[in-house]
Design an enzyme around this catalytic site. Structure first.
Site, PDB file in Angstrom:
ATOM      1  N   TRP A   1      -3.209  -2.620  -1.395  1.00 21.22           N
ATOM      2  CA  TRP A   1      -3.062  -4.067  -1.539  1.00 21.22           C
ATOM      3  C   TRP A   1      -3.954  -4.655  -0.451  1.00 21.22           C
ATOM      4  CZ3 TRP A   1      -1.400  -8.187   1.510  1.00 21.22           C
ATOM      5  CH2 TRP A   1      -1.115  -9.370   0.825  1.00 21.22           C
TER       6      TRP A   1
ATOM      7  N   GLU B   1      15.521 -19.847  -6.723  1.00 27.28           N
ATOM      8  CA  GLU B   1      15.302 -18.458  -7.097  1.00 27.28           C
ATOM      9  C   GLU B   1      14.800 -18.373  -8.556  1.00 27.28           C
ATOM     10  OE1 GLU B   1      14.724 -15.692  -6.115  1.00 27.28           O
ATOM     11  OE2 GLU B   1      15.266 -14.324  -7.718  1.00 27.28           O
TER      12      GLU B   1
ATOM     13  N   ARG C   1       3.611  -0.613  -4.817  1.00 29.23           N
ATOM     14  CA  ARG C   1       3.401  -1.041  -3.434  1.00 29.23           C
ATOM     15  C   ARG C   1       2.004  -1.614  -3.201  1.00 29.23           C
ATOM     16  NH1 ARG C   1       7.548   1.331   0.191  1.00 29.23           N
ATOM     17  NH2 ARG C   1       6.362   0.241   1.735  1.00 29.23           N
TER      18      ARG C   1
ATOM     19  N   LYS D   1      11.212 -16.632  -9.520  1.00 29.48           N
ATOM     20  CA  LYS D   1      11.073 -15.501 -10.445  1.00 29.48           C
ATOM     21  C   LYS D   1      10.120 -15.874 -11.573  1.00 29.48           C
ATOM     22  CE  LYS D   1      12.594 -12.870  -9.055  1.00 29.48           C
ATOM     23  NZ  LYS D   1      13.382 -12.360  -7.974  1.00 29.48           N
TER      24      LYS D   1
ATOM     25  N   CYS E   1       0.849  -1.178   0.000  1.00 29.03           N
ATOM     26  CA  CYS E   1       0.000   0.000   0.000  1.00 29.03           C
ATOM     27  C   CYS E   1       0.895   1.242   0.000  1.00 29.03           C
ATOM     28  CB  CYS E   1      -0.944   0.096   1.191  1.00 29.03           C
ATOM     29  SG  CYS E   1      -2.040  -1.308   1.378  1.00 29.03           S
TER      30      CYS E   1
ATOM     31  N   ASN F   1      -1.681   2.406   6.039  1.00 27.38           N
ATOM     32  CA  ASN F   1      -0.926   1.192   5.687  1.00 27.38           C
ATOM     33  C   ASN F   1      -0.727   0.411   6.974  1.00 27.38           C
ATOM     34  OD1 ASN F   1      -0.649   2.228   3.152  1.00 27.38           O
ATOM     35  ND2 ASN F   1       1.547   2.660   3.306  1.00 27.38           N
ATOM     36  N   GLY F   2      -0.759  -0.913   6.868  1.00 24.88           N
ATOM     37  CA  GLY F   2      -0.561  -1.731   8.068  1.00 24.88           C
ATOM     38  C   GLY F   2      -1.822  -2.517   8.376  1.00 24.88           C
TER      39      GLY F   2
ATOM     40  N   HIS G   1      13.414 -39.732  -6.474  1.00 25.67           N
ATOM     41  CA  HIS G   1      12.701 -40.173  -5.270  1.00 25.67           C
ATOM     42  C   HIS G   1      11.229 -39.744  -5.299  1.00 25.67           C
ATOM     43  CE1 HIS G   1      16.382 -41.641  -3.524  1.00 25.67           C
ATOM     44  NE2 HIS G   1      16.972 -40.485  -3.776  1.00 25.67           N
TER      45      HIS G   1
ATOM     46  N   LYS H   1       5.192  -4.786  -3.905  1.00 30.05           N
ATOM     47  CA  LYS H   1       6.554  -4.605  -3.396  1.00 30.05           C
ATOM     48  C   LYS H   1       6.473  -4.295  -1.895  1.00 30.05           C
ATOM     49  CE  LYS H   1      10.863  -4.086  -5.016  1.00 30.05           C
ATOM     50  NZ  LYS H   1      11.495  -5.268  -5.630  1.00 30.05           N
TER      51      LYS H   1
ATOM     52  N   GLU I   1       6.461 -16.041 -10.394  1.00 33.18           N
ATOM     53  CA  GLU I   1       6.001 -14.744  -9.924  1.00 33.18           C
ATOM     54  C   GLU I   1       5.472 -13.873 -11.064  1.00 33.18           C
ATOM     55  OE1 GLU I   1       9.318 -12.816  -8.077  1.00 33.18           O
ATOM     56  OE2 GLU I   1       8.074 -11.454  -6.926  1.00 33.18           O
TER      57      GLU I   1
HETATM   58  C1  F6R Z   1      10.736 -11.921  -5.348  1.00 37.33           C
HETATM   59  C2  F6R Z   1      10.530 -10.907  -4.369  1.00 37.33           C
HETATM   60  C3  F6R Z   1      10.114 -11.274  -2.978  1.00 37.33           C
HETATM   61  C4  F6R Z   1      11.026 -10.550  -1.989  1.00 37.33           C
HETATM   62  C5  F6R Z   1      10.555 -10.783  -0.550  1.00 37.33           C
HETATM   63  C6  F6R Z   1      11.454 -10.084   0.457  1.00 37.33           C
HETATM   64  O1  F6R Z   1      11.153 -11.413  -6.556  1.00 37.33           O
HETATM   65  O2  F6R Z   1      10.728  -9.777  -4.661  1.00 37.33           O
HETATM   66  O3  F6R Z   1      10.138 -12.660  -2.746  1.00 37.33           O
HETATM   67  O4  F6R Z   1      12.326 -11.014  -2.180  1.00 37.33           O
HETATM   68  O5  F6R Z   1       9.242 -10.311  -0.391  1.00 37.33           O
HETATM   69  O6  F6R Z   1      11.485  -8.708   0.242  1.00 37.33           O
HETATM   70  P1  F6R Z   1      12.606  -7.803   0.866  1.00 37.33           P
HETATM   71  O7  F6R Z   1      13.899  -8.189   0.236  1.00 37.33           O
HETATM   72  O8  F6R Z   1      12.201  -6.399   0.561  1.00 37.33           O
HETATM   73  O9  F6R Z   1      12.619  -8.092   2.337  1.00 37.33           O
END
Ligand code: F6R
Length: 611
Positions: A73, A483, A27, A487, A2, A99-100, A506, A606, A490
């Site tokens: 969000w 990873e 966000r 990605k 948010c 936010n929160g 297995h 984010k 996502e």
């Molecule tokens: C994946 C991604 C998320 C963040 C996770 C931690 O591409 O961006 O999995 O890595 O939410 O976020 P931070 O690094 O901001 O603590």
């Protein structure tokens, strides 16, 4: 999660709020809204969808030089017009953006309903608007403080009130809030991105702090049981380039951030490599050689991709320093009553520095007397302020939800930490120098991988056609595969599952078919023969293979049957990061070919600031 923005000054607020919200949209992007205070009181416009939808639907006359805005969000209640912020009281005299999470929202909603208040949304935030409206204290600050005193949970909050039309009151507890200073105008925001075009003079509020913001300036207070006590917070100049918040010529932020990696990797290494002694030079750790030697165990805490890079970091630390190290999802850590040992070094890893699960894990370690360092990108963020020392990542602002350049820099920071920990133990100066040389070459080698973008795009288009994929690797290669899968799923929304190559037989081998491609991470290391044998087992079952590897690896008779991606060879301990880069590019182009909104993947946002 948010975004909050606010403006008070001499200009019309609505266009500035909308511009700020657009810059905060990463966000949270399921709904958005603005409230302005004008001659006729407080007016609110809000709706489900993106900021551009809100902007198109905004009445022509939406005048007022004070306003607040929000991009959401969803946590409580679906993403619809009613649940969008700002929230108001029944008379429409108060507007609140938040936010929160308000943990005791259900109890407060019930109490308000009993008192005859009609709640119009499903949100936790709405209670705040009603609580502020029902207070009869003589100032808005006291009314907001009274309302906040009733809630349990986290907040970054901004409030306007028709009866106090010369101010915005903001407060912070667990969710970031800044005040930006202009000339006879002031801004508030949850993130610098919203205001950086207008001002670089900002004050970061602390948890438990409130501010009154008027067109002429701001004053701050500490929220306490005995009322509001003035604090002496000053605005400071922040050293950032506003251009770094723009995508420039790139079609998306993710593309820009991928391509910036060589330069950002150089930035994290700059001044931190000691070539003469073959070690890292990480002054921010606040640990001298004796303290570094006393560390018996390393525990790395992060979420999502930061957790996977933490696994890469743990393996670097074990290999180079021979200290037992492991990574754990920070979101799980504090719920299992972890044992905190005095000679363990805890490492919190976070791009945003705001991830609540990671922040709470740090606080759990501190509560039990442990020492935590941070690998954090955002300077002055909550985690950066909470830890006892650390390494800033210098990746620059990361806007795309899918993290790329920050993760690369997390890896490089771990590599420097591992070398430094190793060099106060048994890592020889020759090995130290070998690794420092390897690290110095990495930015250029990342550039070499990125230069193969067109070839990677072709492979990505083919992979994108599959509904389900495996990403596999062993030991150093396994976190790379995790990873890679993260990605891919996502942003392409394909089912991508990471597995240890050695574990396929297995169980999961049952899923391999001509319809299920595998992306295999096969570095030229001591496991190469075992890895190639596993590729044969996949190929024998018709599974299409993409192999991320080194030119020196001989795939034998598989050679003609697989798509091969060769990355430059580094020192074997440092290979994981160069193996990760093509997986980022594959994900990007898979999502592009599927026509997805790459920077804002569905359901995500984010900075995850709620548990
Ligand atoms: C994946 C991604 C998320 C963040 C996770 C931690 O591409 O961006 O999995 O890595 O939410 O976020 P931070 O690094 O901001 O603590």
């Amino acid at each position: 999660m948010c975004g909050i923005v606010g403006y008070i000054g001499t200009q019309q607020a609505a266009p500035l709020l909308l511009e700020g919200l657009t810059r905060l949209e990463h966000r949270g992007y399921d709904s958005a809204g603005v409230a302005v205070v004008g001659g006729s009181g407080v007016r609110v416009a809000k709706q489900a969808g993106r900021v551009r939808d809100l902007s198109e639907g905004l009445p022509k006359r939406f005048g007022g030089k004070i306003g607040i805005g929000h991009t959401r969000w969803a946590t409580h209640g679906p993403a619809n017009d009613v649940n969008a912020h700002p929230h108001s009281d029944e008379a429409g005299r108060v507007a609140v953006v938040h936010n929160g999470i308000i943990d005791n929202a259900s109890a407060l909603r019930a109490e308000l309903a009993d008192a005859g208040v009609t709640l119009s949304s499903d949100t936790d935030t709405e209670v705040l608007a009603h609580l502020v409206a029902r207070s009869d204290a003589d100032t808005l600050e006291k009314r907001v403080a009274e309302a906040l005193g009733r809630i349990e949970g986290t907040y970054g909050v901004a409030v306007v009130h028709a009866d106090f039309p010369d101010r915005i009151v903001v407060a912070r507890n667990g969710s970031p809030l800044i005040v930006g200073v202009g000339a006879q105008e002031m801004y508030v925001a949850s993130d610098l991105a919203a205001v950086i075009r207008y001002t670089t003079t900002v004050a970061h509020l602390d948890d438990g702090e409130m501010a009154t913001v008027t067109a002429g300036g701001f004053t701050t207070y500490r929220l306490g049981a005995s009322g509001l006590a003035a604090t002496d917070r000053r605005a400071k100049e922040v050293d950032v380039d506003p251009e770094s918040y723009d995508a420039g010529d790139h079609e998306s932020f993710m593309h820009k951030e991928l391509m910036e990696q060589p330069a950002r990797a150089e930035a994290v290494l700059r001044g931190r490599l000691d070539e003469r002694f073959g070690t890292g030079h990480l002054g921010g750790l606040n640990l001298d050689a004796r303290e570094l030697r006393a560390i018996r165990r390393v525990k790395i805490l992060g979420c999502g991709s930061a957790y996977y890079v933490g696994q890469m970091g743990a393996s670097l630390i074990e290999e180079l320093a021979r200290i037992p190290a492991d990574a754990e999802a920070a979101s799980e850590f504090r719920y299992r009553n972890p044992i905190i040992e005095p000679d363990t070094l805890y490492v919190a890893v976070s791009q945003s520095g705001e991830t609540i699960d990671t922040l709470l894990a740090v606080q759990e370690v501190h509560r039990k007397g442990g020492r935590v360092i941070g690998l954090v990108n955002v300077v002055g963020s909550a985690i950066a302020r909470e830890v006892d020392g650390g390494i800033y990542l210098h990746a620059g602002p990361e806007v795309a939800v899918a993290s790329t350049k920050a993760l690369t820099n997390m890896y490089l920071a771990f590599a420097m930490l591992a070398v430094q920990l190793g060099r106060v133990r048994d890592l020889s100066i020759a090995d130290g120098k070998r690794l420092i040389e390897g690290l110095t070459a990495i930015p250029g080698q990342i550039g070499e991988v990125l230069a193969t973008e067109d070839a990677l795009a072709e492979i990505a288009h083919e992979l994108a056609a599959a509904e389900s994929l495996f990403f596999v690797g062993r030991v150093r290669g396994f976190p790379v595969a995790r990873e890679g899968a993260q990605k891919f799923k996502e942003i392409s929304y394909r089912h991508a599952e990471a597995y240890q190559t050695s574990e396929l037989k297995h169980g999961p081998l049952a899923l391999i078919s001509t319809e299920v491609p595998t992306v295999a991470v096969v570095p030229d290391d001591e496991l190469v023969e075992r890895n190639v044998a596993a590729l044969h087992e996949i190929a024998a079952r018709g599974g299409p293979l993409t192999v991320v590897t080194h030119a020196s690896v001989d795939l034998g008779d598989l050679q003609g049957a697989v798509r091969r991606i060769d990355v430059p060879k580094s020192e074997r301990e440092l290979d994981p990061i160069l193996l990760t880069i093509p997986l980022q590019v594959l994900s990007y182009h898979a999502a592009l070919s599927l026509g997805h909104d790459i920077d804002k993947p569905r359901n995500l946002a984010k900075s995850v600031t709620v548990e």
